[in-house]
Motif scaffolding. Structure first.
Motif, short mmCIF file in Angstrom:
data_model
loop_
_atom_site.label_atom_id
_atom_site.label_comp_id
_atom_site.label_asym_id
_atom_site.label_seq_id
_atom_site.Cartn_x
_atom_site.Cartn_y
_atom_site.Cartn_z
N ALA A 212 23.56 -44.84 -33.29
CA ALA A 212 23.66 -45.98 -34.20
C ALA A 212 25.02 -46.03 -34.87
O ALA A 212 25.60 -47.13 -35.06
CB ALA A 212 22.56 -45.88 -35.24
N TRP A 213 25.58 -44.87 -35.21
CA TRP A 213 26.90 -44.84 -35.82
C TRP A 213 27.97 -45.32 -34.85
O TRP A 213 28.88 -46.08 -35.24
CB TRP A 213 27.20 -43.42 -36.30
CG TRP A 213 28.57 -43.24 -36.89
CD1 TRP A 213 29.63 -42.57 -36.34
CD2 TRP A 213 29.03 -43.75 -38.13
NE1 TRP A 213 30.71 -42.62 -37.17
CE2 TRP A 213 30.37 -43.35 -38.30
CE3 TRP A 213 28.42 -44.50 -39.15
CZ2 TRP A 213 31.12 -43.68 -39.41
CZ3 TRP A 213 29.17 -44.84 -40.26
CH2 TRP A 213 30.51 -44.43 -40.38
N ARG A 214 27.85 -44.90 -33.58
CA ARG A 214 28.81 -45.37 -32.59
C ARG A 214 28.71 -46.88 -32.39
O ARG A 214 29.73 -47.59 -32.31
CB ARG A 214 28.59 -44.64 -31.26
CG ARG A 214 29.05 -43.19 -31.25
CD ARG A 214 29.15 -42.65 -29.83
NE ARG A 214 27.88 -42.76 -29.12
CZ ARG A 214 26.96 -41.81 -29.09
NH1 ARG A 214 27.18 -40.68 -29.78
NH2 ARG A 214 25.85 -41.95 -28.41
N MET A 215 27.46 -47.35 -32.29
CA MET A 215 27.28 -48.80 -32.13
C MET A 215 27.79 -49.55 -33.35
O MET A 215 28.41 -50.63 -33.23
CB MET A 215 25.80 -49.11 -31.90
CG MET A 215 25.26 -48.56 -30.60
SD MET A 215 26.12 -49.20 -29.13
CE MET A 215 25.65 -50.93 -29.20
N ARG A 217 30.18 -48.61 -35.34
CA ARG A 217 31.63 -48.59 -35.29
C ARG A 217 32.16 -49.57 -34.25
O ARG A 217 33.17 -50.28 -34.50
CB ARG A 217 32.12 -47.17 -34.97
CG ARG A 217 31.90 -46.17 -36.08
CD ARG A 217 32.44 -44.81 -35.71
NE ARG A 217 33.88 -44.86 -35.49
CZ ARG A 217 34.61 -43.81 -35.10
NH1 ARG A 217 34.01 -42.64 -34.87
NH2 ARG A 217 35.91 -43.92 -34.94
N ILE A 218 31.48 -49.63 -33.12
CA ILE A 218 31.92 -50.58 -32.08
C ILE A 218 31.80 -52.01 -32.57
O ILE A 218 32.73 -52.83 -32.44
CB ILE A 218 31.11 -50.35 -30.80
CG1 ILE A 218 31.46 -48.99 -30.18
CG2 ILE A 218 31.36 -51.48 -29.80
CD1 ILE A 218 30.56 -48.59 -29.01
N HIS A 219 30.63 -52.33 -33.17
CA HIS A 219 30.45 -53.69 -33.65
C HIS A 219 31.39 -54.00 -34.82
O HIS A 219 31.90 -55.13 -34.93
CB HIS A 219 29.00 -53.91 -34.08
CG HIS A 219 28.04 -53.95 -32.92
ND1 HIS A 219 28.06 -54.98 -31.98
CD2 HIS A 219 27.02 -53.12 -32.54
CE1 HIS A 219 27.10 -54.78 -31.09
NE2 HIS A 219 26.45 -53.64 -31.41
N THR A 220 31.64 -53.00 -35.63
CA THR A 220 32.58 -53.21 -36.73
C THR A 220 33.98 -53.48 -36.19
O THR A 220 34.71 -54.37 -36.68
CB THR A 220 32.59 -51.99 -37.66
OG1 THR A 220 31.27 -51.75 -38.15
CG2 THR A 220 33.53 -52.19 -38.82
N ASN A 225 38.21 -57.21 -34.94
CA ASN A 225 39.09 -57.88 -33.96
C ASN A 225 38.89 -59.39 -33.99
O ASN A 225 39.87 -60.17 -33.92
CB ASN A 225 38.81 -57.33 -32.57
CG ASN A 225 39.22 -55.86 -32.45
OD1 ASN A 225 40.11 -55.40 -33.17
ND2 ASN A 225 38.56 -55.14 -31.55
N ILE A 226 37.61 -59.81 -34.08
CA ILE A 226 37.34 -61.25 -34.13
C ILE A 226 37.94 -61.87 -35.38
O ILE A 226 38.57 -62.96 -35.34
CB ILE A 226 35.82 -61.50 -34.06
CG1 ILE A 226 35.29 -61.10 -32.68
CG2 ILE A 226 35.51 -62.95 -34.36
CD1 ILE A 226 33.78 -61.13 -32.57
N VAL A 227 37.77 -61.16 -36.51
CA VAL A 227 38.34 -61.68 -37.76
C VAL A 227 39.85 -61.73 -37.67
O VAL A 227 40.51 -62.72 -38.11
CB VAL A 227 37.87 -60.84 -38.94
CG1 VAL A 227 38.64 -61.21 -40.21
CG2 VAL A 227 36.39 -60.99 -39.16
N ASP A 228 40.45 -60.70 -37.07
CA ASP A 228 41.91 -60.70 -36.92
C ASP A 228 42.36 -61.84 -36.03
O ASP A 228 43.39 -62.51 -36.31
CB ASP A 228 42.37 -59.36 -36.34
CG ASP A 228 42.24 -58.22 -37.34
OD1 ASP A 228 42.14 -58.50 -38.55
OD2 ASP A 228 42.22 -57.03 -36.91
#
Length: 246
Positions: A212-215, A217-220, A225-228
């Motif tokens: 869950a932490w990896r997911m 981090r990936i989604h974050t 990236n999308i926000v950037d």
């Protein structure tokens, strides 16, 4: 007168000689040749044969030894019986006292071993001096974080009121005291290995949390990236409008 003179002059020597001759010719005691000093072993001088006693026969020897073998040992006296009972009592008491002493020694050894194990375990949880990590301010920070989680979840359900402070405190511990929390985690894992069911559950939970932490981090990262990208696109569009307006 004549008789008195005769008695005085010639009768006395004659009478003395007659008595001496009678004592020599007719002695009253028997004379022995080379008689020993002891009166028991006197032997007449005319005894030629010496009578020796016959050796005892086998029957006589057996008859003499039979009463000795048939003689029973005397029965123990009351003092002997009392001494035997006292000896048995002393051995009984000594055996039980020794057993009790061994039990006490084993109990004290177990207590000392437990104390030594506890002190060594607590000492192993502390971070090394060269790490620069200090327990006192870090523990206070962890306690404040747990109290904060309790305050935040005070109006929630009982599950959240118990889980949120614990989760916040553990998270603060991993942030503030990472080496100490690693040592605590290793100690807990060592005790969990004694119970395979708990160890398997811990492994699954840990794997789920890590996944869950990896997911997250990936989604974050994707959201960042999308926000950037959106920010970059908006900035470029704003810059284009500004350039067109000029």
């Amino acid at each position: 007168m004549a008789s008195r003179i005769f008695m005085r002059q010639g009768f006395a020597p004659v009478a003395a000689g007659t008595l001496m001759a009678g004592a020599v010719l007719f002695p009253r005691t028997t004379l022995h040749a080379e008689s020993p000093k002891g009166p028991e072993s006197r032997k007449p001088i005319y005894d030629d044969l010496e009578i020796t006693p016959a050796p005892p026969t086998q029957g006589a020897l057996s008859n003499e030894s039979q009463p000795l073998t048939q003689k029973k040992s005397p029965s123990p006296t009351p003092t002997d019986r009392l001494a035997i009972q006292i000896g048995k009592t002393r051995l009984f008491i000594h055996a039980h006292v020794a057993a009790a002493e061994n039990k006490v020694n084993e109990f004290m050894d177990s207590v000392l071993d437990l104390e030594s194990s506890f002190t060594s375990t607590v000492a192993s949880l502390a971070p090394p001096p060269q790490s620069g990590e200090r327990l006192m301010p870090g523990a206070i920070y962890v306690l404040v974080a747990a109290m904060t989680g309790s305050i935040v979840s005070r109006n929630r359900s009982i599950v959240l009121r118990g889980a949120v402070p614990l989760a916040v405190g553990i998270g603060a511990g991993w942030v503030v005291l990472p080496i100490t929390m690693r040592n605590v985690s290793d100690l807990v894992w060592k005790y969990e290995q004694r119970f395979p069911v708990i160890a398997d559950g811990h492994i699954r939970t840990r794997e789920g949390i890590e996944k869950a932490w990896r997911m997250a981090r990936i989604h974050t990262q994707q959201a960042v990236n999308i926000v950037d990208d959106k920010v970059s696109a908006g900035r470029e569009a704003a810059e284009g409008w500004v350039k067109k307006g000029k």
